[in-house]
Write a protein that holds these residues in place. Structure first.
Motif, PDB file in Angstrom:
ATOM      1  N   GLY B 318       0.796  -1.229   0.000  1.00 47.57           N
ATOM      2  CA  GLY B 318       0.000   0.000   0.000  1.00 47.57           C
ATOM      3  C   GLY B 318       0.825   1.273   0.000  1.00 47.57           C
ATOM      4  N   GLU B 319       2.132   1.168   0.173  1.00 48.39           N
ATOM      5  CA  GLU B 319       2.952   2.387   0.206  1.00 48.39           C
ATOM      6  C   GLU B 319       3.754   2.545  -1.088  1.00 48.39           C
ATOM      7  N   ASN B 320       3.684   3.746  -1.635  1.00 49.10           N
ATOM      8  CA  ASN B 320       4.462   4.031  -2.834  1.00 49.10           C
ATOM      9  C   ASN B 320       5.937   4.131  -2.451  1.00 49.10           C
ATOM     10  N   VAL B 321       6.777   3.305  -3.058  1.00 49.81           N
ATOM     11  CA  VAL B 321       8.183   3.267  -2.631  1.00 49.81           C
ATOM     12  C   VAL B 321       9.127   3.819  -3.689  1.00 49.81           C
ATOM     13  N   VAL B 322       8.580   4.609  -4.602  1.00 45.52           N
ATOM     14  CA  VAL B 322       9.415   5.095  -5.696  1.00 45.52           C
ATOM     15  C   VAL B 322      10.625   5.874  -5.196  1.00 45.52           C
ATOM     16  N   HIS B 323      10.417   6.663  -4.134  1.00 48.40           N
ATOM     17  CA  HIS B 323      11.562   7.432  -3.638  1.00 48.40           C
ATOM     18  C   HIS B 323      12.062   6.929  -2.291  1.00 48.40           C
ATOM     19  N   ALA B 324      11.674   5.710  -1.934  1.00 46.44           N
ATOM     20  CA  ALA B 324      12.054   5.191  -0.617  1.00 46.44           C
ATOM     21  C   ALA B 324      13.502   4.721  -0.619  1.00 46.44           C
ATOM     22  N   SER B 325      14.157   4.846   0.538  1.00 50.14           N
ATOM     23  CA  SER B 325      15.536   4.349   0.678  1.00 50.14           C
ATOM     24  C   SER B 325      15.487   2.840   0.872  1.00 50.14           C
ATOM     25  N   PRO B 326      16.612   2.161   0.650  1.00 48.96           N
ATOM     26  CA  PRO B 326      16.649   0.711   0.895  1.00 48.96           C
ATOM     27  C   PRO B 326      16.207   0.379   2.329  1.00 48.96           C
ATOM     28  N   ARG B 327      16.586   1.216   3.281  1.00 48.06           N
ATOM     29  CA  ARG B 327      16.225   0.966   4.666  1.00 48.06           C
ATOM     30  C   ARG B 327      14.711   1.037   4.840  1.00 48.06           C
ATOM     31  N   ARG B 328      14.103   2.044   4.207  1.00 52.65           N
ATOM     32  CA  ARG B 328      12.647   2.200   4.316  1.00 52.65           C
ATOM     33  C   ARG B 328      11.946   0.966   3.742  1.00 52.65           C
ATOM     34  N   VAL B 329      12.420   0.521   2.593  1.00 52.17           N
ATOM     35  CA  VAL B 329      11.794  -0.647   1.958  1.00 52.17           C
ATOM     36  C   VAL B 329      11.939  -1.870   2.859  1.00 52.17           C
ATOM     37  N   ALA B 330      13.125  -2.048   3.422  1.00 49.60           N
ATOM     38  CA  ALA B 330      13.338  -3.187   4.317  1.00 49.60           C
ATOM     39  C   ALA B 330      12.406  -3.099   5.515  1.00 49.60           C
ATOM     40  N   ASP B 331      12.216  -1.875   6.026  1.00 46.04           N
ATOM     41  CA  ASP B 331      11.348  -1.694   7.185  1.00 46.04           C
ATOM     42  C   ASP B 331       9.890  -2.005   6.880  1.00 46.04           C
ATOM     43  N   LEU B 332       9.536  -1.962   5.604  1.00 50.73           N
ATOM     44  CA  LEU B 332       8.164  -2.329   5.230  1.00 50.73           C
ATOM     45  C   LEU B 332       7.965  -3.844   5.291  1.00 50.73           C
ATOM     46  N   GLY B 333       9.026  -4.572   5.561  1.00 60.77           N
ATOM     47  CA  GLY B 333       8.913  -6.027   5.645  1.00 60.77           C
ATOM     48  C   GLY B 333       9.342  -6.718   4.362  1.00 60.77           C
ATOM     49  N   VAL B 334      10.436  -6.237   3.798  1.00 64.89           N
ATOM     50  CA  VAL B 334      10.924  -6.829   2.561  1.00 64.89           C
ATOM     51  C   VAL B 334      12.302  -7.440   2.801  1.00 64.89           C
TER      52      VAL B 334
END
Ligand SMILES: Nc1ncnc2c1ncn2[C@@H]1O[C@H](COP(=O)(O)OP(=O)(O)OP(=O)(O)O)[C@@H](O)[C@H]1O
Ligand SMILES: [Mg+2]
Lengths: 394, 501
Positions: B318-334
Motif C-alpha cells: 500500500g505504500e508508494n516506494v518510488v523514492h524510498a531508501s533501501p532501509r525504508r523498503v526493508a522496514d516495510l517487511g521486505v
C-alpha cells in the motif's frame, strides 16, 4: 586456537616488527661507530664485542631514560622526600606525558581507517581543538575554574570535530577525496592558528612571537602527583578512558557496526540499508573530535600556552601509529607508549652515549616499514597465517 | 597427461578440509567433481594449482611427483584453473586480461606486445570455438563470455589440465551448452578437464567419470552410465534427497507488490526495464525467468530501493516506494537476496555472526537504544548456522574463509530468518548443493504458506518450474509472457526466454 587467532597473532606481528627494527637499528649503530670500526682489521673479535657493549649501553640508556632507574625507584619506595620520589618517577611520567597526545591522535586515525576513510588531517584537527580551547579560556577567564575547564574541553573537542566533519561532509556530499581535502585543511588550520596567535586577543601585549598568553595561570588540567617538576596530568587518564570508549563504540554499538561495515564494503553497507554518507561524516567528526580533545588537553595540561608548534607532528605520527596498532584501540595505547618511550628515553641516550636522536627516528621508521610489509616479517619468522582472502602465504 | 592426486590432506583452523583424498584424471578425460558445500572441492583444486600447500599427500603428473610452491609452478606444469569467483580486472580488455602475467609475449624493450598477443588470442578462440571480441572491455561482457576469457587465459598458458570450479553456476542453459561443446573440443585434443558443479544433470552429461566428495573425503567414484541423479545426490549428502519440491496449490490473497509501467535505466544509462507491470500477491510465488541481462537485475534493484526509476510506480503493502531508501523498503517487511552476494550481500572481512545481522542489526532483539546485544546476536546466528547447515568452525569465523556455497547460505539464512511480507530473491540457490536447494525451496514454500509474497528471479529453468506458482518471462526489458506454474512446460518458458512468441 581462537585465542591464538584473536589476540596473540595480531599482537605478534607488531611485536616482531618492533624487535626486528631494533635488531636492524643495532647493526646500523655498529656500522656507524667509526671510532670502533677502525680497530676492525687488527682485532675483529674485540671490535665486535666492543660494538655489542656500545649497543647494550645505548639501548639500556634508552630504557632507563624512558622508564626510570631501578635503584632510584627502589630508593623512592622507602623515601618520603618529594625530590627523591620525583627524580625516580620522572622518566616514566614523562613517557606518559609524551604518549598521551599520541593516544588521542592514534585513536582518531584508527576510527577513520576502520570506516575506510583516510583522515590525514588529524594534525589540523588537533591544533584547531587546542585553538578552540585557548579562545574559550581567554574569552571567559572569570568563570569558576572547574566550569571553565569543562567548557574549554567541550569547545576544543567540538572545534576538532568540526574540522573533521568538513572533509567528511565534502566527501559524502560531493565525493571530494578526503586525503586531498584533509591535507589542505591541515595547511588552513596552521594558518588559522598563526593568524589567531597574532591577534591581540590571544598574544600577550607587546609580544611578536606566535605564542599565546599563559593559560595555566587561569586554568589547567589537574596534575596527578603534586611533586616537583612532574607534569603528568589527568589527560592520560582521559586518553585511556577514550581508548575503552572507542573500543566499545566500534564493537558494541549499532553505529560502530555501521562504521565498520562501511569500512569493509561501501557497496554491501548500502545494500544492507545503511547510509554510507552518514557513516563517513560521523567517522570524520568523531575522529576530529578525538584529535581536538587531544589538542585541548595538551595545551591546557602539558604546555599551558598555545603556540604554533604545540604539536610536534602528533597527527602525522598517528598515521604510522595506527598502522602499527592494526587500528585496534588497545594497540593504539601500546604503540603510543612505545613511541612516547622512544621520545623520552632518546634524550638520555643522546646525553649518555652521544648517539643522536635520529637513530630512534630511524628505528621508528623501520618499525613502520616492517608493519607495512607483514609478508616480510612472516617470512623472516616463518609464521603461517590464513589471510582473509583465503590465500596462504607460504 | 595423466594427473593423479594421492592421499591429499589439508587442515584449516578447526576444519579438516581434505582428508586423504585421492583422485585421478586421464589424458582427454573429463572428471566430474561433486560434493556438498564445504566438502573440500575448491580446496583440493587450490592445492592442485599451487595456491595452497597440502599438509600431506602428493601430486603426480604423467607419473612424476610434482610439488608446487606457488601458482606459477603449477601453471608451468600445465595446470589451468578457472576459479569459482572470477579473477579478471574489469577495466582491462580481453587481450590484456588473457596475456596478463604470461611473459611469453613481450615486445621491444619488454613492452607489452599487444599485436602478437592479440593474434594468439584470436587464433586460440577460433581453434576452440570460444567466441569473444578480443578488444571488448571485461566490465562490458556478460558472465558467460567472461568465463570464456578465463578459459582462454588457461589455454594461452598452454594448460593441458583444465580445472573449472563451478563454471556453470552463473551460466544460462545456452551458455552451458556452448561450454560443453568447448570442453568436448578440448578433450578431443588431449586436454584433461576437472569439472566441478552442483548440477547433477550436467555432470551426468559431460563427465566420463564422477568422483563424489563428502566432508573432505572421497565418498565414491562412479561412471555416468552406471548411476542416476538420485544415487549421486545420496552419495553427496549421505541421505536421500527430494529433488522435487512438494507443495500444495497457492492461495493468493491481497496484492503485496505492485509494479506499474516501470522504466529503469542501467549503469550505462541505457533503458534496461522498458515498461514492466507485475503483481505479486500474498501467498504466491512469482518467478521472473529469463536469460541474464534482460532487465531483471535493474527491476529488482528498483523494487528494493537501490535504483531510482525513470517512470512508473512501485507500491509495496500500500505504500508508494518510488523514492524510498533501501532501509525504508526493508522496514516495510521486505527481504532481499542480492544477485551478486559476494559483492553486495556479504562483507568478506566480517564474521559469520556479523554478516548474519548485517541488515537487521538495528532491530530488536539484536540491539536496543543503539547497543548491540551480543548474546541475542550469537544465539540467532548459531540458530541460522544450524538450520541452514552452514559449515563453519564457529560463528566468529571470518566469512571469507567459508566455502563459496556456505557464504551464499549465510546470506540466504539471514534473509529468510525474519518474518516478512515480501521476499525478493535473485538466484536464491546459485552455487548451492542439492541438499541445500531442497531445503531452501521448502523454506520458500513455507514462507508462502505463511502468507508472504515471494518474487524470485532465476535463470534456472528447473528452479522456476519447481517452485513458481506463476512465471513471468522477461525478455529485452519487457515481460514477454506470464504462465501458470502448474501448467507451464520447459519448452513454453524456453521459447519466451528466447524472445519468441
Ligand atoms: N582459507 C581458508 N581458511 C579457513 N578455512 C577454509 C579456507 N578455505 C576453505 N576453508 C574451509 O574448508 C572447507 C572446504 O572448503 P571448500 O571451499 O574446499 O569447499 P567446496 O567443496 O569448494 O564448497 P562449495 O561448493 O561451497 O564451493 C570449508 O569448511 C571451509 O570453511
Ligand atoms: Mg568451492
Amino acid at each position: 586456537m581462537t585465542v591464538w587467532r584473536r589476540t596473540i597473532l595480531p599482537a605478534l606481528m607488531p611485536v616482531l616488527a618492533v624487535f626486528t627494527a631494533f635488531v636492524v637499528g643495532s647493526v646500523f649503530l655498529f656500522l656507524t661507530d667509526i671510532e670502533n670500526l677502525k680497530h676492525f682489521p687488527g682485532d675483529p673479535v674485540g671490535t665486535i664485542l666492543a660494538g655489542l657493549v656500545n649497543i647494550g649501553k645505548a639501548y639500556s640508556a634508552l630504557v632507563l631514560g624512558a622508564f626510570g632507574v631501578p635503584a632510584k625507584l627502589a630508593a623512592a619506595m622507602g623515601s618520603s622526600d618529594p625530590k627523591v620520589i620525583a627524580g625516580a618517577i620522572r622518566p616514566i611520567t614523562e613517557t606518559l606525558v609524551a604518549s598521551s597526545p599520541l593516544i588521542f591522535t592514534g585513536l582518531a586515525v584508527a576510527i577513520s581507517f576502520r570506516t575506510g576513510v583516510f583522515n590525514i588531517g588529524v594534525e589540523g584537527q588537533f591544533i584547531m581543538g587546542a585553538l578552540g580551547a585557548t579562545v574559550a579560556v581567554l574569552a571567559l577567564p572569570d568563570l569558576p575554574k572547574p566550569l571553565l575547564l569543562i567548557l574549554a574541553v567541550v569547545i576544543g573537542t567540538l572545534s576538532g570535530a568540526l574540522w573533521g566533519f568538513i572533509p567528511g561532509f565534502l566527501k559524502a556530499r560531493t565525493g571530494a577525496h578526503e586525503v586531498i581535502t584533509t591535507i589542505m585543511l591541515n595547511y588552513v588550520a596552521a594558518q588559522v592558528v598563526l593568524f589567531g596567535l597574532r591577534s591581540d586577543f590571544l598574544k600577550p601585549a607587546g609580544s611578536s612571537t606566535p605564542i599565546s598568553k599563559v593559560l595555566s595561570t587561569i586554568v589547567r588540567v589537574p596534575l596527578i602527583f603534586q611533586l616537583p617538576a612532574i607534569r603528568l596530568h589527568y589527560g592520560i587518564v582521559v586518553a585511556l578512558i577514550m581508548a575503552v570508549l572507542v573500543s566499545w563504540f566500534m564493537f558494541k554499538t549499532t553505529k560502530g557496526f555501521e562504521l565498520r561495515a562501511a569500512g569493509f564494503s561501501l557497496m554491501a553497507a548500502r545494500y544492507a540499508g545503511m547510509s554510507a554518507g552518514g557513516s563517513i561524516m560521523l567517522a570524520m567528526a568523531l575522529s576530529g573530535g578525538l584529535a581536538g580533545l587531544g589538542g585541548t588537553l595538551e595545551v591546557l595540561g602539558t604546555v599551558g600556552q598555545m603556540s604554533n608548534d604545540l604539536s610536534s607532528g602528533f597527527g602525522f605520527n598517528a598515521i604510522a601509529l595506527a598502522l602499527l596498532a592494526g587500528n585496534r584501540p588497545g594497540g593504539v595505547v601500546a604503540a603510543a607508549l612505545l613511541f612516547g618511550a622512544l621520545r623520552t628515553g632518546g634524550g638520555l641516550m643522546q646525553v649518555k652515549t652521544g648517539i643522536p636522536l635520529d637513530l630512534l627516528f630511524f628505528v621508528q621508521a623501520l618499525v613502520i616499514m616492517f608493519v607495512a610489509a607483514p609478508a616480510l616479517i612472516r617470512s623472516i619468522y616463518r609464521i603461517k597465517v590464513y589471510s582473509a582472502d583465503g590465500v596462504t602465504p607460504q | 597427461m595423466r594427473l593423479e592426486l594421492k592421499e591429499i590432506t589439508k587442515r584449516f583452523p578447526g576444519v579438516l578440509a581434505n582428508d586423504r583424498i585421492s583422485i585421478s584424471v586421464d589424458r582427454g578425460e573429463v572428471l566430474g567433481l561433486l560434493g556438498e558445500n564445504g566438502a573440500g572441492k575448491t580446496t583440493l583444486m587450490n592445492i592442485l594449482s599451487g595456491i595452497y600447500r597440502p599438509d600431506a599427500g602428493e601430486i603426480l603428473i604423467g607419473g612424476t611427483v610434482r610439488n608446487f610452491h606457488d601458482p606459477h609452478q603449477a601453471i608451468d606444469a600445465g595446470i589451468g584453473m578457472v576459479h569459482q569467483h572470477f579473477q579478471l580486472v574489469p577495466v582491462f580488455d580481453v587481450v590484456e586480461s588473457v596475456a596478463l602475467g604470461a611473459e611469453t609475449v613481450t615486445g621491444w624493450l619488454g613492452t607489452f606486445g599487444r599485436a602478437a598477443a592479440r593474434r594468439r588470442v584470436v587464433e586460440l578462440s577460433e581453434q576452440h570455438g570460444l567466441d569473444v571480441d578480443p578488444d571488448a572491455k571485461i566490465e562490458d561482457l556478460p558472465v558467460g563470455v567472461r568465463q570464456r576469457v578465463e578459459i582462454l587465459k588457461a589455454l594461452y598458458r598452454k594448460s593441458d589440465i583444465l580445472v573449472l570450479d563451478e563454471p556453470s553456476a552463473v551460466l544460462t542453459p545456452a551458455e552451458t551448452h556452448d561450454l560443453f561443446k568447448i570442453i568436448r573440443g578440448l578433450t578431443a585434443g588431449g586436454t584433461s578437464v576437472i569439472f566441478i558443479t552442483h548440477k547433477l544433470g550436467e555432470v551426468l552429461e559431460v563427465a566420463d567419470r564422477i568422483t563424489v566428495l563428502r566432508r573432505g573425503a572421497v565418498a565414491g567414484t562412479v561412471k555416468p552410465a552406471d548411476t542416476s541423479r538420485e544415487e549421486l545426490a545420496n552419495l553427496m549428502v549421505g541421505r536421500d534427497v527430494d529433488l522435487l519440491v512438494s507443495k500444495g496449490p497457492a492461495k493468493p490473497a491481497g496484492v503485496v507488490l505492485s509494479v506499474k509501467d516501470v522504466q529503469v535505466m542501467n549503469d550505462r544509462l541505457q533503458m534496461a526495464v522498458k515498461g514492466v507491470s507485475l503483481e505479486v500477491r500474498a501467498g504466491e510465488i512469482v518467478a521472473v525467468a529469463g536469460v541474464h541481462g534482460n532487465g531483471q537485475t535493474e527491476l529488482v534493484e528498483a523494487i528494493v530501493g537501490l535504483r531510482t526509476i525513470d517512470s512508473g510506480e512501485i507500491v509495496i503493502g500500500g505504500e508508494n516506494v518510488v523514492h524510498a531508501s533501501p532501509r525504508r523498503v526493508a522496514d516495510l517487511g521486505v527481504a532481499h537476496i542480492p544477485e551478486d552476494r559476494m559483492r553486495d550481500g556479504l562483507i568478506a572481512g566480517m564474521t559469520v555472526e556479523e554478516n548474519y545481522i548485517l541488515d537487521s542489526y538495528h532491530r530488536a532483539p539484536y540491539s536496543s537504544r543503539g547497543w548491540l546485544h551480543a548474546q541475542e546476536v550469537a544465539a540467532a546466528a548459531a540458530q541460522g548456522v544450524r538450520d541452514y547447515h552452514i559449515q563453519t568452525p564457529s560463528i566468529d569465523t571470518i566469512a571469507s574463509s567459508l566455502s563459496g556455497g556456505n557464504q551464499q547460505k549465510v546470506v540466504v539464512a539471514r534473509e529468510f530468518s525474519r518474518r516478512v511480507k515480501l521476499v525478493v530473491a535473485a538466484q536464491p540457490t546459485r552455487g548451492l548443493d542439492v541438499g541445500s536447494i531442497e531445503y531452501i525451496h521448502t523454506r520458500l514454500v513455507e514462507q508462502r504458506d505463511a502468507g508472504a509474497a515471494i518474487l524470485i528471479v532465476s535463470t534456472e529453468l528447473d528452479e522456476v518450474l519447481a517452485v513458481a506458482d506463476r512465471i513471468a518471462v522477461m525478455f529485452d526489458g519487457r515481460i514477454a509472457g506470464i504462465l501458470e506454474g502448474a501448467s507451464a512446460t520447459r519448452e513454453a518458458v524456453g521459447i519466451l526466454m528466447g524472445g519468441g512468441e
